[in-house]
Scaffold this active site. Structure first.
Site, PDB file in Angstrom:
ATOM      1  NE  ARG A 121      26.980  53.474  38.324  1.00 12.72           N
ATOM      2  CZ  ARG A 121      27.651  53.960  37.296  1.00 12.72           C
ATOM      3  NH1 ARG A 121      27.461  53.472  36.084  1.00 12.72           N
ATOM      4  NH2 ARG A 121      28.491  54.948  37.458  1.00 12.72           N
ATOM      5  CE  LYS A 179      24.140  31.382  22.507  1.00 14.63           C
ATOM      6  NZ  LYS A 179      25.279  30.970  21.667  1.00 14.63           N
ATOM      7  CE  LYS A 210      19.340  25.999  20.351  1.00 16.73           C
ATOM      8  NZ  LYS A 210      19.812  26.705  19.137  1.00 16.73           N
ATOM      9  CD  GLU A 237      20.907  23.631  16.569  1.00 15.88           C
ATOM     10  OE1 GLU A 237      20.904  24.732  17.145  1.00 15.88           O
ATOM     11  OE2 GLU A 237      21.249  22.565  17.128  1.00 15.88           O
ATOM     12  CG  ASP A 268      24.440  25.008  15.227  1.00 16.19           C
ATOM     13  OD1 ASP A 268      24.608  26.208  15.518  1.00 16.19           O
ATOM     14  OD2 ASP A 268      24.784  24.068  15.968  1.00 16.19           O
TER      15      ASP A 268
END
Length: 282
Positions: free
Chosen positions: A96, A131, A163, A193, A214
């Site tokens: 697995r 992410k 950011k 950003e 952005d």
């Protein structure tokens, strides 16, 4: 992938799944041996050769591994990708973890390759983001490279990236860049950003090394680029999907960062089959 880090993470994954022992396999088997194969149940780009070669070596040195594909190779439905020979108990205990990693990595590589093809503009590099699934970043980002993409920063210690919230807390782009430059030194690259033309102009004036647009439309990107000197790299991020990706071709931006490459991936369907009787796999 770094072999030492790969070894460390694979040991952790096996420990998580096996715990104090595989009760099912230990109840059924002692010294029995068998052959097993990994078969593709879908079509896509394979990624994870190092995982195949290293995982069972950690679990049981008595398992022989044969890998029939290479990273980046297109695989077809029904194709055998690898064969293993060894103790049945160990083959089943590692199944697995091995499949989970290979399916996810191959799914990311496949999706990345589709994104590169859909964009159809080799002057723009398609990048991943942070992410990623916690604990799987090394695997996720490796798979992006195998699919023809490029890696953005691996972590917060990898680069200075200012950011929206950083800028808000510093009151302005100029103030944020000044503080970041004083801390990081002249050799560090600083990315900023931006969301408006005024912010782009401010980032240029403050001598940012990379400017991110952005949630900008392709038309807005072309407008912004008219104010960005050639020495500053540019990136577009946010609101870019597979459905609208082609619209960003020929915009002139250097990079497109796509979170969906890793946070919305569909695993490539793979199975492990144990040989049952002469010439039968089940």
């Amino acid at each position: 992938m770094n072999p030492l880090k790969l070894d460390q993470q694979l040991r952790g994954f096996l420990a998580e799944d096996i715990g104090y022992g595989d009760r099912t396999a230990e109840a059924l088997f002692t010294v029995e041996r068998a052959e097993a194969v990994i078969v593709a149940k879908g079509e896509g780009i394979f990624a994870g050769a190092q995982v195949v070669n290293q995982l069972y070596a950690l679990l049981d040195s008595d398992i022989e591994v044969e890998l029939f594909v290479r990273d980046g190779e297109q695989v077809k439905r029904g194709q055998q990708l690898a064969r293993f020979t060894g103790p049945v108990k160990s083959l089943l205990s590692g199944e697995r973890v091995l499949l989970n990693l290979l399916q996810r990595m191959s799914g990311i590589a496949t999706l990345t390759a589709k994104a590169v093809e859909e964009l159809g503009d080799p002057s723009i590099r398609i990048c991943d983001t942070r992410k990623t699934a916690p604990g799987l970043r090394m695997f996720d980002k490796f798979a992006v490279r195998i699919g023809g993409g490029a890696n953005h920063r691996f972590g917060l210690d990898d680069a200075v990236m200012l950011k929206e919230n950083h800028i808000a807390a510093c009151t302005s782009i100029a103030a944020a860049i000044e503080k970041a430059r004083a801390y990081a030194g002249p050799m560090a690259k600083i990315e900023v950003e931006t969301t408006t033309l005024d912010e782009v102009k401010e980032a240029v004036a403050a001598q940012a090394d990379v400017i991110m647009f952005d949630n900008a439309t392709p038309e807005a990107i072309k407008t912004y680029l008219a104010y960005v000197p050639a020495g500053i790299k540019t990136e577009a991020s946010g609101g870019i999907t597979m459905a609208n990706l082609r619209q960003f071709a020929n915009t002139g931006v250097d990079f497109l960062s796509l979170g969906f490459l890793t946070h919305s991936v569909v695993a490539l369907d793979l199975s492990m089959l144990i040989k049952k009787g002469e010439g039968q796999w089940k």
